[in-house]
Design a protein around this motif. Structure first.
Motif, short mmCIF file in Angstrom:
data_model
loop_
_atom_site.label_atom_id
_atom_site.label_comp_id
_atom_site.label_asym_id
_atom_site.label_seq_id
_atom_site.Cartn_x
_atom_site.Cartn_y
_atom_site.Cartn_z
N LYS A 154 0.69 -1.16 -0.12
CA LYS A 154 -0.06 -0.23 -0.02
C LYS A 154 0.95 1.25 -0.04
O LYS A 154 0.54 2.31 -0.66
N ILE A 155 1.73 1.24 0.66
CA ILE A 155 2.59 2.36 0.63
C ILE A 155 3.34 2.64 -0.69
O ILE A 155 3.72 3.55 -1.24
N GLY A 156 4.02 1.23 -1.28
CA GLY A 156 4.50 1.41 -2.83
C GLY A 156 3.60 1.76 -3.84
O GLY A 156 3.65 2.78 -4.37
N PHE A 157 2.16 1.50 -3.59
CA PHE A 157 1.00 2.01 -4.19
C PHE A 157 1.06 3.55 -4.18
O PHE A 157 0.88 4.09 -5.02
N LEU A 158 1.12 4.09 -2.93
CA LEU A 158 1.01 5.38 -2.76
C LEU A 158 2.28 6.14 -3.49
O LEU A 158 1.99 7.28 -3.92
N PHE A 159 3.44 5.74 -3.17
CA PHE A 159 4.38 6.25 -3.66
C PHE A 159 4.39 6.41 -5.43
O PHE A 159 4.81 7.56 -6.19
N ILE A 160 3.76 5.14 -5.93
CA ILE A 160 3.54 5.22 -7.71
C ILE A 160 2.88 6.47 -7.87
O ILE A 160 2.73 7.00 -8.70
N SER A 161 1.55 6.44 -7.03
CA SER A 161 0.38 7.46 -7.27
C SER A 161 0.96 8.72 -7.18
O SER A 161 0.71 9.62 -7.93
#
Length: 419
Positions: free
Chosen positions: A9-16
């Motif tokens: 989820k944190i990685g998803f947030l970084f990509i976003s």
């Protein structure tokens, strides 16, 4: 009670955040943009929180950077430091590889990948729309910069992102068309044609040929594949929407080439005519400068150092060479250029075999087509060293690769609607 945080989820947030910030062209100092800061933080977080695996391809990439470092050492000691800013290019060369590495190791679920693609294409739509906003603001004296479009928050009066913008629209329009064509995402037909027309005119208004030329080649490949598929099943059936789409594109090109000077503004006429006119390249100043720079690179690498390994950017008097081939020759010589090409070919071949195994051939076709388009636009430029160009491209191919590595379900996800 121990609180566990889902690292994906944190990685998803970084990509976003990277998707939202890469268009912002505000210089924070030392040529760094918001997306650069986001990438650096993302990388540091990944090193300490992700299990980053090293594949066989990684060793070839390490070989390339070994050559890069060796070229830098050779140029520094035997030629001298002519341009200290050249040392910064090690960051620009490592960014695409490291960004792909950390995104690919996230192991996102298919629904999240599709959501990120939707966000990605929405930003592309906004940036296509921004071309018109930019031109309007310049004509009305709100922005004191070139009429040819630049990315948002470009405040230099002599700055223009026209060639880069053209390349950006070209490979992303290729991505959107291929995704809709291969039904990787679904998009309302009217909305699709609206974005197609909006982006195509925006591409023409950049006043740059490279993006349009690459788009024409990409669309020819998609059309050729469609024809071969129809011939292979002995059933030729052309859907009406394809005819309408093709006629719309032809109409837009015709209007752009012949009527912009009458219907809109004389300034836009020069931009549109410059984009679609491929017959006066010998007289074009930009084209001639690129040819001169490339010839000078070859001459200097041969006379000042071994062409097999290069001399490094810090030992060359020009930082931006307007040619990716020349840039690679300076950075790592002919050997480095060959290794770089090998990295791309091995990457595509590996994805092809995985795509066949996981029934993801359509996803691979889209990945290969966008990669081919990006390479075409970079032959006479070096946008792969510019953050606002390489970051969205790497996000696209990294997410596409993640999708290819997920075995296709017999019952595909229902919510794959774009926007």
């Amino acid at each position: 009670m121990k609180v566990t945080i889902d690292k994906s989820k944190i990685g998803f947030l970084f990509i976003s955040l990277l998707i939202l910030t890469y268009p912002i062209n505000y210089d924070l100092g030392s040529s760094l943009r918001l997306a650069d800061i986001g990438f650096i933080i993302f990388f540091i977080w990944s090193v300490f929180n992700q299990k980053l695996k090293i594949s066989n391809l990684s060793w070839i990439i390490i070989t390339f950077f070994t050559l890069y470092v060796f070229s830098t050492i050779y140029g520094t000691f035997f030629i001298g430091i002519l341009n200290p800013l050249g040392f910064f290019f090690i960051y620009k060369y490592t960014l695409p590889f490291l960004l792909f590495w950390i995104i690919f190791n996230l192991k996102l679920k298919e629904k999240k990948i599709i959501f990120l693609f939707n966000s990605y294409f929405f930003v592309f739509f906004i940036l296509s729309l921004y071309v018109y906003i930019h031109i309007y603001l310049v004509i009305n004296g709100v922005l004191l910069t070139s009429l040819r479009p630049s990315f948002p928050f470009t405040f230099r009066e002599d700055a223009s992102d026209a060639h880069l913008y053209s390349s950006y629209i070209s490979y992303n329009l290729t991505a959107l068309i291929s995704f809709v064509n291969y039904k990787i995402i679904s998009l309302n037909r009217l909305l699709f044609y609206f974005i197609l027309c909006l982006s195509l005119v925006a591409l023409i208004l950049t006043g740059s040929r490279n993006g349009l030329a690459a788009l024409v080649v990409s669309m020819t490949l998609i059309g050729g594949q469609k024809i071969l598929q129809l011939l292979s099943i002995n059933k030729i059936k052309i859907k009406p929407q394809y005819i309408i789409g093709a006629l719309l594109c032809i109409l837009i090109l015709f209007l752009a080439g012949n009527y912009f000077d009458i219907k809109i503004l004389p300034e836009l006429s020069s931009l549109s005519l410059r984009t679609i006119n491929f017959f006066n390249l010998a007289e074009d100043k930009s084209t001639n400068i690129r040819i001169i720079n490339f010839n000078e690179v070859i001459k200097n690498v041969v006379t000042e150092g071994p062409i097999l390994i290069g001399i490094g950017f810090q030992s060359y008097h020009i930082v931006w060479l307007d040619t990716s081939i020349g840039s690679l020759l300076i950075a790592s010589g002919i050997v480095g250029l060959c290794v770089f090409i090998a990295i791309i070919l091995i990457f595509l071949l590996k994805n092809y075999y995985v795509a066949i195994k996981n029934s993801r051939k359509k996803e691979f076709y889209s990945l290969a087509l966008v990669t081919f388009n990006y390479i075409l636009t970079n032959i006479a430029t070096e946008f792969f060293l510019v953050t606002r160009s390489i970051v969205p491209f790497i996000i696209f191919i990294a997410l596409s690769t993640q999708l290819i590595y997920i075995k296709k379900n017999k019952f595909p996800i229902k919510n794959n609607t774009c926007f």
